[in-house]
Design a protein around this motif. Structure first.
Motif, PDB file in Angstrom:
ATOM      1  N   GLY A 161      30.186  91.172  26.141  1.00 44.55           N
ATOM      2  CA  GLY A 161      31.547  91.027  26.629  1.00 44.55           C
ATOM      3  C   GLY A 161      31.983  89.606  26.895  1.00 44.55           C
ATOM      4  O   GLY A 161      33.110  89.382  27.338  1.00 44.55           O
ATOM      5  N   ALA A 162      31.128  88.647  26.628  1.00 47.17           N
ATOM      6  CA  ALA A 162      31.489  87.253  26.863  1.00 47.17           C
ATOM      7  C   ALA A 162      32.610  86.838  25.918  1.00 47.17           C
ATOM      8  O   ALA A 162      32.654  87.248  24.753  1.00 47.17           O
ATOM      9  CB  ALA A 162      30.275  86.352  26.668  1.00 47.17           C
ATOM     10  N   THR A 163      33.520  86.022  26.418  1.00 50.05           N
ATOM     11  CA  THR A 163      34.559  85.478  25.568  1.00 50.05           C
ATOM     12  C   THR A 163      33.946  84.442  24.625  1.00 50.05           C
ATOM     13  O   THR A 163      32.857  83.909  24.906  1.00 50.05           O
ATOM     14  CB  THR A 163      35.661  84.821  26.413  1.00 50.05           C
ATOM     15  OG1 THR A 163      35.058  83.808  27.245  1.00 50.05           O
ATOM     16  CG2 THR A 163      36.347  85.844  27.297  1.00 50.05           C
ATOM     17  N   PRO A 164      34.583  84.162  23.488  1.00 42.53           N
ATOM     18  CA  PRO A 164      34.018  83.177  22.549  1.00 42.53           C
ATOM     19  C   PRO A 164      33.699  81.854  23.231  1.00 42.53           C
ATOM     20  O   PRO A 164      34.513  81.297  23.962  1.00 42.53           O
ATOM     21  CB  PRO A 164      35.137  83.021  21.512  1.00 42.53           C
ATOM     22  CG  PRO A 164      35.865  84.321  21.543  1.00 42.53           C
ATOM     23  CD  PRO A 164      35.834  84.758  22.978  1.00 42.53           C
ATOM     24  N   GLY A 165      32.496  81.380  23.016  1.00 43.24           N
ATOM     25  CA  GLY A 165      32.057  80.122  23.594  1.00 43.24           C
ATOM     26  C   GLY A 165      31.431  80.246  24.964  1.00 43.24           C
ATOM     27  O   GLY A 165      30.875  79.269  25.478  1.00 43.24           O
ATOM     28  N   ASP A 166      31.510  81.432  25.569  1.00 44.73           N
ATOM     29  CA  ASP A 166      30.925  81.613  26.898  1.00 44.73           C
ATOM     30  C   ASP A 166      29.512  82.178  26.773  1.00 44.73           C
ATOM     31  O   ASP A 166      29.145  82.778  25.766  1.00 44.73           O
ATOM     32  CB  ASP A 166      31.787  82.551  27.735  1.00 44.73           C
ATOM     33  CG  ASP A 166      31.509  82.424  29.233  1.00 44.73           C
ATOM     34  OD1 ASP A 166      30.781  81.490  29.617  1.00 44.73           O
ATOM     35  OD2 ASP A 166      32.035  83.246  29.999  1.00 44.73           O
ATOM     36  N   ALA A 167      28.709  81.997  27.803  1.00 42.19           N
ATOM     37  CA  ALA A 167      27.335  82.514  27.850  1.00 42.19           C
ATOM     38  C   ALA A 167      26.837  82.390  29.273  1.00 42.19           C
ATOM     39  O   ALA A 167      27.495  81.772  30.127  1.00 42.19           O
ATOM     40  CB  ALA A 167      26.429  81.746  26.898  1.00 42.19           C
ATOM     41  N   ASP A 168      25.683  82.967  29.541  1.00 40.94           N
ATOM     42  CA  ASP A 168      25.056  82.832  30.848  1.00 40.94           C
ATOM     43  C   ASP A 168      24.233  81.549  30.902  1.00 40.94           C
ATOM     44  O   ASP A 168      23.469  81.246  29.977  1.00 40.94           O
ATOM     45  CB  ASP A 168      24.142  84.028  31.134  1.00 40.94           C
ATOM     46  CG  ASP A 168      24.815  85.092  31.969  1.00 40.94           C
ATOM     47  OD1 ASP A 168      25.819  84.767  32.634  1.00 40.94           O
ATOM     48  OD2 ASP A 168      24.342  86.235  31.965  1.00 40.94           O
ATOM     49  N   ALA A 169      24.366  80.822  31.993  1.00 43.10           N
ATOM     50  CA  ALA A 169      23.595  79.603  32.211  1.00 43.10           C
ATOM     51  C   ALA A 169      22.487  79.883  33.221  1.00 43.10           C
ATOM     52  O   ALA A 169      22.756  80.330  34.339  1.00 43.10           O
ATOM     53  CB  ALA A 169      24.491  78.491  32.718  1.00 43.10           C
ATOM     54  N   TYR A 170      21.248  79.637  32.803  1.00 47.49           N
ATOM     55  CA  TYR A 170      20.082  79.720  33.673  1.00 47.49           C
ATOM     56  C   TYR A 170      19.561  78.307  33.902  1.00 47.49           C
ATOM     57  O   TYR A 170      19.610  77.458  33.009  1.00 47.49           O
ATOM     58  CB  TYR A 170      18.963  80.539  33.038  1.00 47.49           C
ATOM     59  CG  TYR A 170      19.183  82.021  32.957  1.00 47.49           C
ATOM     60  CD1 TYR A 170      18.616  82.890  33.885  1.00 47.49           C
ATOM     61  CD2 TYR A 170      19.943  82.575  31.930  1.00 47.49           C
ATOM     62  CE1 TYR A 170      18.797  84.261  33.801  1.00 47.49           C
ATOM     63  CE2 TYR A 170      20.140  83.944  31.834  1.00 47.49           C
ATOM     64  CZ  TYR A 170      19.558  84.783  32.769  1.00 47.49           C
ATOM     65  OH  TYR A 170      19.740  86.139  32.675  1.00 47.49           O
ATOM     66  N   LEU A 171      19.024  78.076  35.075  1.00 45.89           N
ATOM     67  CA  LEU A 171      18.341  76.814  35.340  1.00 45.89           C
ATOM     68  C   LEU A 171      16.912  76.940  34.838  1.00 45.89           C
ATOM     69  O   LEU A 171      16.191  77.871  35.218  1.00 45.89           O
ATOM     70  CB  LEU A 171      18.366  76.508  36.838  1.00 45.89           C
ATOM     71  CG  LEU A 171      17.769  75.191  37.325  1.00 45.89           C
ATOM     72  CD1 LEU A 171      18.323  74.003  36.551  1.00 45.89           C
ATOM     73  CD2 LEU A 171      18.043  75.018  38.816  1.00 45.89           C
TER      74      LEU A 171
END
Length: 271
Positions: A161-171
């Protein structure tokens, strides 16, 4: 004999009536009656990215010992607009005064969620973002000319469901302690890295709504050794919000490494 029994029953009834009149009633299974009330506000704690509500545990325990009701709802971490709307709806279910506390990105969320809510009596920022209207978290990071190590050590993972160019950021777990909590034991930060909650990249880029700190008194804890949000940016945001500010020698995870200082600041704000 019947008269004596009747008199004894009357005396017993009067004694019971007097005892009940002197005894405060409390809530029962049938519902609340006449109970002792408290003027203490409810403390609502909002966590940020790369963490979860359990990061507040030492502070929650300390606040409970001081008699406060504490709630620490989960932050969805899907984007500033959605996260703010979620917390705003959560706060709408509460009655009575509220002290709203945010750590890290959670500060940006409380800044918007408290706007227009008359129950929120104070805002407390713990090494947190306090953006102004139209400002993104990324822009707030650059205030004061400091630098952060965070974006050098981020791992990106897709989510449905992420919009184009979005993603989850993990450290990156290999750098978690160095960037987020260098003053905590390695055994603890290893566990924190493994259980961290990621944040969508839109949490960095979406513009903030009108800030509640314009109308609600604010308190701010600056973490001098912060490697996630530059201390220079924290000082700039605290000054802009006219917050009552303290500084301590702490990593970004001040609520875990210095829970007493964090608790004391919250209590000060609640008074």
């Amino acid at each position: 004999m019947p008269r004596t029994s009747a008199r004894r029953r009357a005396i017993t009834a009067l004694a019971l009536t007097g005892a009940l009149a002197c005894t405060p009633l409390t809530a029962t299974a049938a519902g609340p009656t006449r109970a002792a009330t408290t003027a203490e506000p409810t403390i609502v704690l909002e966590h940020g990215a790369f963490a979860d509500a359990s990061g507040w545990n030492p502070v929650i325990q300390s606040l409970h010992k001081r008699g406060y009701t504490v709630l620490a709802p989960a932050n969805p971490l899907r984007g500033l607009a959605d996260d703010t709307a979620y917390l705003k709806s959560f706060l709408a279910t509460l009655t009575g005064p509220v002290v709203l506390v945010g750590h890290s990105y959670g500060g940006a969320v409380i800044t918007g969620a408290a706007t227009g809510n008359p129950n929120v009596k104070a805002l407390v920022y713990i090494a947190a973002y306090a953006p102004t209207e139209g400002e993104s978290v990324a822009q707030a990071t650059a205030l004061g000319g400091g630098s952060s190590e965070l974006l050098q050590h981020v791992i990106s993972r897709p989510f449905p469901g992420a919009t184009p160019g979005d993603a989850d950021a993990y450290l990156d777990p290999a750098f978690f302690r160095q960037v987020f909590a260098q003053d905590l034991p390695l055994s603890q930060t290893t566990q924190m890295a493994a259980t961290q909650r990621p944040a969508a990249f839109t949490t960095l880029t979406q513009a903030a709504p009108a800030p509640a700190w314009r109308t609600i008194p604010s308190w701010y804890l600056v973490a001098r050794n912060d490697r996630t949000i530059p201390p220079q940016a924290e000082r700039a945001m605290a000054a802009r919000a006219h917050a009552r500010t303290i500084e301590i020698n702490s990593s970004h995870a001040a609520m875990l490494s210095h829970p007493r200082a964090v608790t004391d600041l919250i209590v000060d704000a609640s008074g």
